[in-house]
Design an enzyme around this catalytic site. Structure first.
Site, PDB file in Angstrom:
ATOM      1  N   TRP A  72     -29.405 -53.252  27.651  1.00 25.76           N
ATOM      2  CA  TRP A  72     -29.412 -52.839  29.056  1.00 25.76           C
ATOM      3  C   TRP A  72     -28.353 -51.775  29.320  1.00 25.76           C
ATOM      4  CZ3 TRP A  72     -25.682 -52.900  32.863  1.00 25.76           C
ATOM      5  CH2 TRP A  72     -26.110 -52.712  34.172  1.00 25.76           C
ATOM      6  N   HIS A  73     -27.229 -51.876  28.606  1.00 22.13           N
ATOM      7  CA  HIS A  73     -26.128 -50.953  28.855  1.00 22.13           C
ATOM      8  C   HIS A  73     -26.406 -49.543  28.355  1.00 22.13           C
ATOM      9  CE1 HIS A  73     -23.787 -54.576  29.793  1.00 22.13           C
ATOM     10  NE2 HIS A  73     -22.937 -53.774  30.382  1.00 22.13           N
ATOM     11  N   GLY A  74     -27.255 -49.381  27.383  1.00 20.48           N
ATOM     12  CA  GLY A  74     -27.506 -48.024  26.928  1.00 20.48           C
ATOM     13  C   GLY A  74     -28.412 -47.951  25.726  1.00 20.48           C
TER      14      GLY A  74
END
Length: 477
Positions: free
Chosen positions: A325-327
């Site tokens: 989700w973060h990248g």
């Protein structure tokens, strides 16, 4: 528009005055004002992506009504699937297209095939991960019959696009925010005053801590190959405080600004670097995202109801998905996997919920055992942060490799005493208020001493803050 910009310092008082003095007769009028202000706030970043935000709002608003109106479970499931597929489709295209295409090309290359891949120069719409998750939780809650579908488009649009939380959270729930949007707000001086204190503390953490750590961290990570091991350790520690000051600072500003308008947002940070184990850390770091994955991924997968292997599987899934989700980079997935590994001993021994209370409550300093636990947890977290900060897996591995040599015991050649002192001030204040809602919620001191502290914080901001309109780290997520 950035919180730490002149534009926002002009925008906020104008909206505040209109909200409480012009549009205060009916909450519906206030909601319309907030919606227009929120759309303007978002358009200041890139007006073209405002249409994507409006489409996302319209999609979930319409889908929610259709799910509720469905005459069968199958029909409701179809509408839910439409909403989820389109939402995740947009998120996947803008955020992960190049990652998947590049990874597939690398896989083919490993088998001796060379493909001409087509990468796109895609601009990631700011806040897309956050407002997408707002919408997803809303339609899922309707499908699960936890809430009723909202029929007022303006109220629902405010829930998704409310400007304090629009671009970097916290990730709100309709059950918490919508009822506040749909009732009359009366100005509460105590709430607003404490909101201003929280905003002040947020600016301190962002502009004084994060923005002063950032140049040092960037320099060390850029030239890590020529740095001493002790300096590499310093770089990781400074990054730990940079990302905490940056993201929790944003959250404090968002929550404080919202309180000026009589609306309480979900708490997103609870002094995570005072945690005694990694489970406690994740109960205190990015709380709204952790609870989102718990409620909408971990529990539907079976949660902790099954056997040990199911618990292990589900824990790895939520940490890996959280990392992704973060990248769109393998570094984030490894970061998530490392945290899952840290979590395993606690899960296997059934000790993942042993530290639920505030550390050393009622004491001036923690015990030796608590201090040791805090240092170990912080060290493990910092090690994982290397992958989060590195631009590639190879850089992270090389960085780690250069840490473990004899120079690790040396003193860094150029210790940033000013920055370390400022970090020390932050830690001291947060430690003394670790059982409060935020760092400057101080109740036990004489009012004049409290005001003196606020003036000192303002002085430090004016004296040491970086006024370069530096973006918040989580804008890229």
């Amino acid at each position: 528009m950035l919180f730490n910009s002149i534009g926002f310092l002009i925008f906020l008082p104008i909206v505040f005055i209109l909200y409480w003095f012009i549009f205060n007769k009916k909450y519906q009028h206030q909601n319309l004002l907030v919606l227009v202000a929120s759309f303007y706030f978002y358009a200041c970043w890139d007006w073209r992506f405002l249409f994507l935000l409006i489409f996302s709002i319209g999609l979930d608003f319409f889908s929610g009504i259709q799910i509720e109106k469905s005459k069968s479970k199958k029909e409701a499931k179809i509408w839910l699937a439409i909403s989820i597929i389109i939402n995740l489709g947009f998120l996947g295209f803008f955020k992960y297209y190049n990652f998947f295409v590049g990874s597939f090309s690398d896989l083919l290359s490993g088998f001796g095939f060379h493909a001409n891949i087509w990468l796109l120069k895609i601009v990631l719409p700011v806040g897309i991960s956050f407002y997408t998750f707002h919408g997803l939780s809303y339609v899922i809650d309707i499908y699960k019959k936890r809430i009723s579908a909202e029929r007022n488009f303006i109220d629902y649009a405010v829930f998704v696009s409310y400007f304090p939380l629009l671009v970097a959270g916290p990730i709100e729930r309709a059950t918490h925010l919508l009822p506040q949007i749909q009732r009359r707000r009366i100005f509460n001086y105590e709430q607003a005053a404490d909101g201003m204190r929280q905003v002040l503390w947020g600016f301190f953490k962002k502009m004084v801590i994060a923005d002063n750590c950032a140049p040092l961290v960037n320099d060390i990570f850029t030239h890590y190959q020529t740095e001493s091991a002790s300096n590499l350790v310093l770089g990781v520690v400074l990054f730990a405080f940079q990302i905490y000051g940056d993201f929790s600072g944003y959250s404090d500003i968002a929550l404080g600004v919202s309180r000026l308008f009589g609306i309480e947002l979900l708490k997103n940070f609870s002094f995570p670097y005072f945690s005694r184990d990694i489970a406690e850390f994740w109960r205190r770091w990015h709380i709204s995202l952790s609870s989102w994955f718990r409620d909408y991924l971990y529990i539907p997968l079976g949660g902790s109801k099954g056997g040990l292997m199911m618990k292990i599987r589900n824990t790895f899934i939520i940490f890996l998905v959280s990392g992704f989700w973060h990248g769109a980079n393998w570094t984030f997935i490894i970061w998530g996997g490392l945290n899952a590994l840290y979590f395993m001993p606690l899960l296997i021994t059934d000790k993942n919920r042993q530290n639920l209370e505030v550390v050393a409550i009622g004491k001036l300093i923690p015990s030796f055992k608590e201090t040791f636990q805090i240092l170990i947890t912080f060290s493990l977290t910092c090690f994982a942060w290397i992958f989060f900060r590195a631009s590639s897996v190879s850089q992270a591995i090389s960085y780690i490799g250069k840490i473990f040599n004899k120079t690790i015991l040396s003193i860094p050649p150029h210790l940033p005493y000013k920055v370390l002192s400022l970090v020390g001030i932050m830690l001291l204040i947060e430690w003394s208020n670790r059982n409060m809602f935020h760092g400057l919620e101080i109740k036990r001191f004489n009012p004049w001493l409290r005001r003196l502290l606020y003036l000192v914080i303002i002085y430090i901001i004016l004296r040491y803050a970086n006024f370069g309109n530096n973006e918040f780290i989580y804008f890229q997520f």
